[in-house]
Design an enzyme around this catalytic site. Structure first.
Site, PDB file in Angstrom:
ATOM      1  N   ASN A   1      53.186  17.820  24.136  1.00 12.90           N
ATOM      2  CA  ASN A   1      52.606  16.514  23.771  1.00 12.90           C
ATOM      3  C   ASN A   1      53.687  15.483  23.441  1.00 12.90           C
ATOM      4  OD1 ASN A   1      49.926  17.239  24.128  1.00 12.90           O
ATOM      5  ND2 ASN A   1      49.899  18.258  22.138  1.00 12.90           N
TER       6      ASN A   1
ATOM      7  N   GLU B   1      47.518  27.236  22.003  1.00 16.51           N
ATOM      8  CA  GLU B   1      48.039  26.192  21.109  1.00 16.51           C
ATOM      9  C   GLU B   1      47.837  26.565  19.644  1.00 16.51           C
ATOM     10  OE1 GLU B   1      47.044  22.445  22.854  1.00 16.51           O
ATOM     11  OE2 GLU B   1      48.029  21.316  21.252  1.00 16.51           O
TER      12      GLU B   1
ATOM     13  N   HIS C   1      47.841   8.725  23.501  1.00 14.36           N
ATOM     14  CA  HIS C   1      46.383   8.803  23.324  1.00 14.36           C
ATOM     15  C   HIS C   1      45.868   7.568  22.607  1.00 14.36           C
ATOM     16  CE1 HIS C   1      46.564  13.465  23.772  1.00 14.36           C
ATOM     17  NE2 HIS C   1      46.471  12.844  24.935  1.00 14.36           N
TER      18      HIS C   1
ATOM     19  N   GLU D   1      55.128  12.213  33.567  1.00 12.32           N
ATOM     20  CA  GLU D   1      54.964  13.612  33.113  1.00 12.32           C
ATOM     21  C   GLU D   1      56.132  14.472  33.615  1.00 12.32           C
ATOM     22  OE1 GLU D   1      52.899  14.851  30.933  1.00 12.32           O
ATOM     23  OE2 GLU D   1      51.046  13.697  30.953  1.00 12.32           O
TER      24      GLU D   1
ATOM     25  N   LYS E   1      56.509  24.439  31.815  1.00 15.65           N
ATOM     26  CA  LYS E   1      55.136  24.513  31.304  1.00 15.65           C
ATOM     27  C   LYS E   1      54.659  25.965  31.261  1.00 15.65           C
ATOM     28  CE  LYS E   1      50.595  22.781  31.007  1.00 15.65           C
ATOM     29  NZ  LYS E   1      49.679  21.691  31.186  1.00 15.65           N
TER      30      LYS E   1
ATOM     31  N   HIS F   1      46.820   7.586  32.319  1.00 20.66           N
ATOM     32  CA  HIS F   1      47.363   8.547  31.354  1.00 20.66           C
ATOM     33  C   HIS F   1      48.903   8.608  31.422  1.00 20.66           C
ATOM     34  CE1 HIS F   1      47.589  12.087  28.815  1.00 20.66           C
ATOM     35  NE2 HIS F   1      48.292  12.703  29.760  1.00 20.66           N
TER      36      HIS F   1
ATOM     37  N   ARG G   1      53.105  25.032  21.998  1.00 25.54           N
ATOM     38  CA  ARG G   1      52.434  24.272  23.061  1.00 25.54           C
ATOM     39  C   ARG G   1      52.380  22.784  22.693  1.00 25.54           C
ATOM     40  NH1 ARG G   1      47.721  26.285  27.237  1.00 25.54           N
ATOM     41  NH2 ARG G   1      47.656  24.329  28.356  1.00 25.54           N
TER      42      ARG G   1
HETATM   43  N1  NAD Z   1      44.287  19.963  31.597  1.00 26.67           N
HETATM   44  C1  NAD Z   1      45.457  19.515  31.238  1.00 26.67           C
HETATM   45  O1  NAD Z   1      46.319  20.260  30.759  1.00 26.67           O
HETATM   46  C2  NAD Z   1      45.783  18.061  31.426  1.00 26.67           C
HETATM   47  C3  NAD Z   1      47.106  17.593  31.277  1.00 26.67           C
HETATM   48  C4  NAD Z   1      47.376  16.252  31.534  1.00 26.67           C
HETATM   49  C5  NAD Z   1      46.353  15.396  31.915  1.00 26.67           C
HETATM   50  N2  NAD Z   1      45.085  15.877  32.033  1.00 26.67           N
HETATM   51  C6  NAD Z   1      43.989  15.002  32.439  1.00 26.67           C
HETATM   52  O2  NAD Z   1      44.249  14.568  33.770  1.00 26.67           O
HETATM   53  C7  NAD Z   1      43.576  13.348  34.002  1.00 26.67           C
HETATM   54  C8  NAD Z   1      44.486  12.413  34.758  1.00 26.67           C
HETATM   55  O3  NAD Z   1      44.793  13.011  35.979  1.00 26.67           O
HETATM   56  P1  NAD Z   1      45.380  12.181  37.207  1.00 26.67           P
HETATM   57  O4  NAD Z   1      46.466  11.310  36.734  1.00 26.67           O
HETATM   58  O5  NAD Z   1      45.641  13.141  38.289  1.00 26.67           O
HETATM   59  O6  NAD Z   1      44.185  11.185  37.555  1.00 26.67           O
HETATM   60  P2  NAD Z   1      42.925  11.271  38.565  1.00 26.67           P
HETATM   61  O7  NAD Z   1      42.448  12.648  38.709  1.00 26.67           O
HETATM   62  O8  NAD Z   1      41.959  10.246  38.074  1.00 26.67           O
HETATM   63  O9  NAD Z   1      43.546  10.797  39.941  1.00 26.67           O
HETATM   64  C9  NAD Z   1      44.051   9.490  40.042  1.00 26.67           C
HETATM   65  C10 NAD Z   1      43.486   8.744  41.244  1.00 26.67           C
HETATM   66  O10 NAD Z   1      44.157   9.193  42.411  1.00 26.67           O
HETATM   67  C11 NAD Z   1      43.198   9.585  43.391  1.00 26.67           C
HETATM   68  N3  NAD Z   1      43.836  10.627  44.180  1.00 26.67           N
HETATM   69  C12 NAD Z   1      44.063  11.903  43.814  1.00 26.67           C
HETATM   70  N4  NAD Z   1      44.814  12.522  44.719  1.00 26.67           N
HETATM   71  C13 NAD Z   1      45.032  11.646  45.706  1.00 26.67           C
HETATM   72  C14 NAD Z   1      45.744  11.704  46.927  1.00 26.67           C
HETATM   73  N5  NAD Z   1      46.434  12.794  47.300  1.00 26.67           N
HETATM   74  N6  NAD Z   1      45.759  10.601  47.711  1.00 26.67           N
HETATM   75  C15 NAD Z   1      45.097   9.475  47.329  1.00 26.67           C
HETATM   76  N7  NAD Z   1      44.440   9.342  46.179  1.00 26.67           N
HETATM   77  C16 NAD Z   1      44.402  10.427  45.371  1.00 26.67           C
HETATM   78  C17 NAD Z   1      42.002   9.999  42.603  1.00 26.67           C
HETATM   79  O11 NAD Z   1      40.828   9.973  43.381  1.00 26.67           O
HETATM   80  C18 NAD Z   1      42.019   8.966  41.490  1.00 26.67           C
HETATM   81  O12 NAD Z   1      41.445   7.761  41.947  1.00 26.67           O
HETATM   82  C19 NAD Z   1      43.153  12.818  32.649  1.00 26.67           C
HETATM   83  O13 NAD Z   1      41.762  12.983  32.496  1.00 26.67           O
HETATM   84  C20 NAD Z   1      43.894  13.711  31.660  1.00 26.67           C
HETATM   85  O14 NAD Z   1      43.194  13.906  30.454  1.00 26.67           O
HETATM   86  C21 NAD Z   1      44.782  17.194  31.801  1.00 26.67           C
END
Ligand code: NAD
Length: 361
Positions: A243, A234, A250, A182, A224, A263, A239
């Site tokens: 993507n 959006e 996806h 990202e 962003k 992701h 916005r």
């Molecule tokens: N709202 C938005 O604009 C937006 C944008 C992109 C992605 N997302 C969403 O974000 C999600 C993915 O987020 P992610 O990649 O952060 O995954 P996640 O929240 O599942 O975290 C990944 C893993 O890392 C662990 N973790 C988190 N912080 C940690 C730390 N500091 N130390 C150790 N472990 C840690 C978590 O418990 C989890 O097991 C998806 O559901 C996606 O759809 C939302």
């Protein structure tokens, strides 16, 4: 350092530095002097950061809600359980939800804040690289449904985003790599200067060198914030640039299941496919595509569980919520650091691009 997202009455600061987690309660007590606080986190973070959470609990008197860890829990039941904790604790319109975690906690807790009492304040404290550079900013909140990802949600801007990069010290390397994708994405849409910054600092970003990482995050978040300011809901097309690679990503996530491929890992492959599509459509010259590819290959190539059939991925794309009248939109590179959105791409070209990229795994 501090970046402001300028959205009139919904404007908010993003505070970004290393080692600022312990100072959050002081800021919150200043910003919300009479509020009740609730913290949403997950089981993994509760174990890793028990001392910090204990300190916040004492300083803020906050009620703690701990959700299970994993994308599979990003669903309505998990969202509903948050109310079972906060409503008996007499939460009211002035209460504040703090989301401590990655994108999953941020999205679920943000959606709870968007809906509790028709909307209360939310403070995002992202702990993954992906959540720091992307999901904690911009106000998209959601849970998944069996029919697809993020299908139930709301736009609800946080009131504060508090980013302490020291959380990344405990992040597993695979999750860190997924977040790098990202970070790269913002280099691909954030202008030539940001592209060059990422290209010049790839190794330091991979190594998590604090100063470079902070600067990479600052630049990505500023991109962003600018996009969100111009197209908060959006509706204006801009916005959609966020993507880049996501139409492919996806479909890959849907095909492999949301935990077999993270992701950010899906985004890495999606961006490779978007570059290949750009080469085939001629939106970008081949020598520029080569610069993108070199940059992506510098970061660890996420393994795919198998070679996915392009035809099935195209079918998955038709069910993406962003598909208008059955035609998927693709964000494609136009020049290093800039991208365009195309809605009229022949699907045979998309299939060829995916075959070329994904069969090389
Ligand atoms: N709202 C938005 O604009 C937006 C944008 C992109 C992605 N997302 C969403 O974000 C999600 C993915 O987020 P992610 O990649 O952060 O995954 P996640 O929240 O599942 O975290 C990944 C893993 O890392 C662990 N973790 C988190 N912080 C940690 C730390 N500091 N130390 C150790 N472990 C840690 C978590 O418990 C989890 O097991 C998806 O559901 C996606 O759809 C939302």
């Amino acid at each position: 350092m501090e970046i402001t997202v300028n959205l009139g009455p919904r404007s908010y600061p993003i505070v970004l530095d290393r080692g600022i987690a312990a100072a959050l309660p002081i800021r919150l007590k200043n910003n919300f002097p009479k509020s009740k606080f609730g913290l949403v986190t997950n089981t993994t973070l509760a174990k890793l950061y028990g001392d910090l959470i204990g300190q916040w609990e004492r300083d803020l008197g906050c009620t703690i809600h701990c959700m299970p860890d994993g994308e599979r829990y990003k669903k309505l039941e998990t969202w509903g359980a948050i109310f079972d904790t906060f409503l008996p604790a007499k939460f009211e319109r002035s209460s504040v939800i703090i989301a401590l975690g990655g994108g999953v906690v941020g999205d679920v807790a943000g959606f709870a804040a968007a809906t509790l009492m028709r909307g209360i304040a939310c403070v995002q404290v992202p702990t993954t690289l992906l959540a720091m550079v992307d999901s904690s900013v911009g106000g998209k909140t959601a849970v998944d449904h069996a029919a697809g990802k993020n299908l139930i949600g709301a736009f609800h801007q946080p009131r504060l985003v508090w980013i302490d990069t020291a959380f990344l010290d405990t992040l597993p390397p695979r999750e860190y790599g997924a977040g790098c994708a990202e970070l790269l994405k913002y280099g691909f849409i954030g202008g030539p200067d940001h592209f060059d910054f990422i290209a010049a600092n790839g190794q330091s970003i991979l190594d998590g060198k604090p100063a470079v990482l902070l600067e990479g995050l600052r630049r990505g978040i500023a991109v962003k914030a600018g996009v969100v300011e111009r197209d908060e809901h959006e509706t204006r097309g801009e916005r959609a640039l966020l993507n880049f690679g996501h139409t492919f990503a996806h479909a890959l996530e849907k095909y492999f299941g949301f935990e077999a491929l993270l992701h950010g890992e899906a985004v890495w492959w999606g961006m490779r496919c978007a570059c290949e599509l750009g080469r085939r459509l001629g939106t970008i010259p081949g020598h520029s595509v080569a610069r993108y590819e070199a940059l992506m290959e510098f970061f660890p190539r996420p393994p795919l569980p198998s070679v996915p059939p392009a035809g099935e991925l195209i079918r998955a794309m038709q069910f993406d919520k962003k598909v208008a009248s059955g035609t998927p939109a693709f964000v494609i590179p136009a020049a290093p650091g800039s991208a365009i959105v195309k809605n009229d791409v022949p699907l045979n070209l998309v299939e060829e691009a995916m075959n070329a990229v994904l069969s090389s795994t």
